[in-house]
Design a protein around this motif. Structure first.
Motif, PDB file in Angstrom:
ATOM      1  N   GLU A  81      28.291   0.081   7.663  1.00 16.01           N
ATOM      2  CA  GLU A  81      27.324   1.168   7.164  1.00 16.01           C
ATOM      3  C   GLU A  81      26.115   0.704   6.796  1.00 16.01           C
ATOM      4  OE1 GLU A  81      30.643   4.143   4.877  1.00 16.01           O
ATOM      5  OE2 GLU A  81      29.596   2.471   3.763  1.00 16.01           O
ATOM      6  N   VAL A  82      25.111   1.724   7.031  1.00 15.10           N
ATOM      7  CA  VAL A  82      23.567   1.287   6.547  1.00 15.10           C
ATOM      8  C   VAL A  82      23.495   0.885   5.028  1.00 15.10           C
ATOM      9  CG1 VAL A  82      21.159   1.954   6.527  1.00 15.10           C
ATOM     10  CG2 VAL A  82      22.714   2.415   8.503  1.00 15.10           C
ATOM     11  N   LEU A  83      23.089  -0.193   4.754  1.00 15.02           N
ATOM     12  CA  LEU A  83      22.793  -0.682   3.388  1.00 15.02           C
ATOM     13  C   LEU A  83      21.671   0.005   2.719  1.00 15.02           C
ATOM     14  CD1 LEU A  83      23.692  -4.619   3.537  1.00 15.02           C
ATOM     15  CD2 LEU A  83      25.022  -2.872   2.255  1.00 15.02           C
ATOM     16  N   ARG A  84      21.685   0.585   1.670  1.00 12.84           N
ATOM     17  CA  ARG A  84      20.779   1.280   0.845  1.00 12.84           C
ATOM     18  C   ARG A  84      20.383   0.292  -0.415  1.00 12.84           C
ATOM     19  NH1 ARG A  84      19.301   4.538   5.017  1.00 12.84           N
ATOM     20  NH2 ARG A  84      20.992   5.666   5.490  1.00 12.84           N
ATOM     21  N   LYS A  95      29.429 -23.034   1.032  1.00 11.25           N
ATOM     22  CA  LYS A  95      29.917 -22.639   2.246  1.00 11.25           C
ATOM     23  C   LYS A  95      29.061 -21.330   2.952  1.00 11.25           C
ATOM     24  CE  LYS A  95      33.945 -20.714   4.856  1.00 11.25           C
ATOM     25  NZ  LYS A  95      35.379 -20.279   4.463  1.00 11.25           N
ATOM     26  N   ASP A  96      28.631 -21.404   4.148  1.00 12.10           N
ATOM     27  CA  ASP A  96      27.811 -20.243   4.674  1.00 12.10           C
ATOM     28  C   ASP A  96      28.711 -18.940   4.292  1.00 12.10           C
ATOM     29  OD1 ASP A  96      26.388 -22.376   5.545  1.00 12.10           O
ATOM     30  OD2 ASP A  96      26.646 -22.104   7.615  1.00 12.10           O
ATOM     31  N   ARG A  97      27.696 -17.998   4.115  1.00 13.29           N
ATOM     32  CA  ARG A  97      28.486 -16.439   3.903  1.00 13.29           C
ATOM     33  C   ARG A  97      27.748 -15.633   4.903  1.00 13.29           C
ATOM     34  NH1 ARG A  97      28.224 -15.483  -2.629  1.00 13.29           N
ATOM     35  NH2 ARG A  97      28.124 -17.487  -3.483  1.00 13.29           N
ATOM     36  N   HIS A  98      28.768 -14.878   5.329  1.00 11.52           N
ATOM     37  CA  HIS A  98      28.455 -13.677   6.170  1.00 11.52           C
ATOM     38  C   HIS A  98      27.983 -12.629   5.196  1.00 11.52           C
ATOM     39  CE1 HIS A  98      29.925 -10.480   9.212  1.00 11.52           C
ATOM     40  NE2 HIS A  98      28.717 -10.173   9.160  1.00 11.52           N
ATOM     41  N   TRP A 124      19.987  -4.936  20.379  1.00 12.99           N
ATOM     42  CA  TRP A 124      20.666  -6.147  20.000  1.00 12.99           C
ATOM     43  C   TRP A 124      21.390  -5.808  18.822  1.00 12.99           C
ATOM     44  CZ3 TRP A 124      15.625  -5.792  19.459  1.00 12.99           C
ATOM     45  CH2 TRP A 124      14.768  -5.760  18.174  1.00 12.99           C
ATOM     46  N   GLN A 125      22.719  -6.715  18.632  1.00 15.48           N
ATOM     47  CA  GLN A 125      23.344  -6.463  17.499  1.00 15.48           C
ATOM     48  C   GLN A 125      23.924  -7.887  17.014  1.00 15.48           C
ATOM     49  OE1 GLN A 125      27.098  -4.191  17.841  1.00 15.48           O
ATOM     50  NE2 GLN A 125      27.990  -5.589  19.478  1.00 15.48           N
ATOM     51  N   GLY A 126      24.196  -8.285  15.878  1.00 15.41           N
ATOM     52  CA  GLY A 126      24.817  -9.358  15.209  1.00 15.41           C
ATOM     53  C   GLY A 126      24.962  -9.569  13.966  1.00 15.41           C
ATOM     54  N   VAL A 127      24.877 -10.811  13.624  1.00 13.11           N
ATOM     55  CA  VAL A 127      25.271 -11.296  11.994  1.00 13.11           C
ATOM     56  C   VAL A 127      24.040 -11.833  11.385  1.00 13.11           C
ATOM     57  CG1 VAL A 127      27.851 -11.025  12.472  1.00 13.11           C
ATOM     58  CG2 VAL A 127      26.518 -13.294  12.869  1.00 13.11           C
ATOM     59  N   LEU A 150      18.494  -2.974  11.417  1.00 17.49           N
ATOM     60  CA  LEU A 150      18.945  -2.502  10.064  1.00 17.49           C
ATOM     61  C   LEU A 150      19.883  -3.427   9.644  1.00 17.49           C
ATOM     62  CD1 LEU A 150      20.090   1.101  11.359  1.00 17.49           C
ATOM     63  CD2 LEU A 150      17.920   0.450  10.213  1.00 17.49           C
ATOM     64  N   TYR A 151      20.019  -3.593   8.444  1.00 18.44           N
ATOM     65  CA  TYR A 151      21.145  -4.363   7.666  1.00 18.44           C
ATOM     66  C   TYR A 151      22.151  -3.780   7.149  1.00 18.44           C
ATOM     67  CZ  TYR A 151      17.207  -7.837   7.856  1.00 18.44           C
ATOM     68  OH  TYR A 151      16.380  -8.757   8.054  1.00 18.44           O
ATOM     69  N   LEU A 152      23.131  -4.244   7.762  1.00 18.57           N
ATOM     70  CA  LEU A 152      24.695  -3.234   7.833  1.00 18.57           C
ATOM     71  C   LEU A 152      25.479  -3.800   6.749  1.00 18.57           C
ATOM     72  CD1 LEU A 152      25.035  -2.307  11.379  1.00 18.57           C
ATOM     73  CD2 LEU A 152      23.715  -1.248   9.511  1.00 18.57           C
ATOM     74  N   ASP A 153      26.396  -3.443   6.001  1.00 19.33           N
ATOM     75  CA  ASP A 153      27.468  -3.985   5.266  1.00 19.33           C
ATOM     76  C   ASP A 153      28.531  -4.669   6.189  1.00 19.33           C
ATOM     77  OD1 ASP A 153      30.236  -3.895   4.285  1.00 19.33           O
ATOM     78  OD2 ASP A 153      29.228  -3.265   2.586  1.00 19.33           O
ATOM     79  N   PRO A 154      28.822  -5.772   6.127  1.00 14.13           N
ATOM     80  CA  PRO A 154      29.538  -6.639   6.956  1.00 14.13           C
ATOM     81  C   PRO A 154      31.006  -6.326   7.273  1.00 14.13           C
ATOM     82  CG  PRO A 154      29.038  -8.178   4.665  1.00 14.13           C
ATOM     83  CD  PRO A 154      28.319  -6.743   4.757  1.00 14.13           C
ATOM     84  N   GLU A 155      31.543  -5.514   6.264  1.00 13.65           N
ATOM     85  CA  GLU A 155      32.875  -4.998   6.183  1.00 13.65           C
ATOM     86  C   GLU A 155      33.068  -3.651   6.948  1.00 13.65           C
ATOM     87  OE1 GLU A 155      35.603  -6.698   5.370  1.00 13.65           O
ATOM     88  OE2 GLU A 155      34.366  -8.548   4.352  1.00 13.65           O
TER      89      GLU A 155
END
Length: 319
Positions: free
Chosen positions: A122-125, A78-81, A66-69, A114-119
């Motif tokens: 990339e995999v967040l470290r 305001k909600d943040r992505h 799965w993938q998503g946000v 995995l938590y990825l950079d929203p822009e």
């Protein structure tokens, strides 16, 4: 993606005993291509359902992706992505037989998200917390195991049917199931012994739906569902590694995905991260795995404790 089932099956006739032999024949592909499971028979309906979870061939794995946000939600803001996510669950089902309950199955699995950079994706470290200004280490979901706590059977101990396809929504030959929420409320493993008085409960809701061809489920010669799509969502408190320090608000995950045919179909970012840092996740746990299940919170507790023991983190003094 963590619902567990506790359902029972009772064999009361030679007809059901012979079905155990039928299920074994299914496992080795002995049926002709035009054979169909009779979904009005609870035992055959169970075999069809097993194809959705795993496979009717012992040892064959199932791979869901799965993938998503992930969004923040804070009152008055305001909600943040804040993250993109990529996840997978790899599992197999142990075939069981009980002298009273007959044939059943129990799933065993591992999962990663995995938590990825929203822009950049990339995999967040490391992650800069926009509310505290602190940069923190990221701990990705790596739960091993995520097993069914009890086997799934066609009937309960009173002989009542538990696998009922008549209640499924079928449109244009596709089954749509899910829609019910898993409402979670239990002691947070990171809190102390006074949660009932001071709070500290883990509170979340999870939502899962799945859709797949009814013909796939009914085809007795086909050992697994070939075409399944899923969606998963969760509303929960902040992830512990975010170090939100009790700030109000929630984290909302929203994803979609599908069952994959093989390992190489995983997106590159997820496949490479697993091969580099989580190689055991290429295979599911053994069928007889009896370890307690992991959650993001239990994994975080072990992670923090190990870093403190290694001197990487200092204990915080009370203020």
């Amino acid at each position: 993606m963590k619902k567990n089932f506790a359902i029972s099956l009772v064999f009361v006739s030679m007809a059901r005993v012979s079905l155990a032999l039928v299920s074994l024949a299914v496992a080795v592909g002995a049926f002709a291509g035009d054979e169909r499971f009779d979904l009005s028979d609870p035992d055959q309906a169970l075999m069809a359902k097993n194809k959705v979870f795993c496979s009717n061939r012992p040892g064959e794995t199932a791979l869901y992706w799965w993938q998503g946000v992930a969004y923040s939600r804070i009152p008055g803001e305001k909600d943040r992505h804040i993250f993109n996510v990529q996840g997978m669950n790899i599992r197999q089902c142990a075939r069981l037989e009980d002298p009273q309950r007959g044939v059943g199955f129990r799933s065993v699995s591992r999962e990663i998200m995995l938590y990825l950079d929203p822009e950049t994706n990339e995999v967040l470290r490391r992650w800069e917390n926009p509310w505290t200004g602190e940069t923190v280490d990221v701990l990705h979901v790596n739960n091993d195991p995520v097993n069914a706590r009890a086997p799934r059977f066609a009937r309960d101990s009173e002989g009542r049917t538990q696998v009922n396809w008549d209640e499924a929504t079928v449109i244009n030959g596709r089954v749509l199931e899910g829609g019910e929420a898993a409402l979670l409320f239990y002691n947070n493993p990171l809190a102390g012994n006074y949660q009932d008085f001071e709070g500290g409960k883990y509170h979340a809701s999870e939502f899962l739906t799945a859709a797949y061809p009814l013909a796939d489920a009914q085809d007795a010669a086909q050992t697994k569902i070939q075409d399944a799509v899923i969606s998963w969502g969760r509303i929960s408190g902040w992830l512990p590694w975010m170090k939100m320090r009790g700030r109000s608000g929630v984290l909302v995950h929203f994803t979609h995905g599908m069952r994959l045919h093989e390992w190489g179909e995983l997106p590159k970012v997820l496949r490479e991260e697993i091969e580099l840092n989580y190689p055991t996740y290429r295979e599911p746990p053994p069928e007889d795995d009896t370890r307690p299940n992991d959650t993001s919170w239990t994994v975080f507790k072990r992670w923090i404790d190990s870093r403190r023991a290694a001197g990487e983190l200092a204990e915080q003094a009370p203020r």
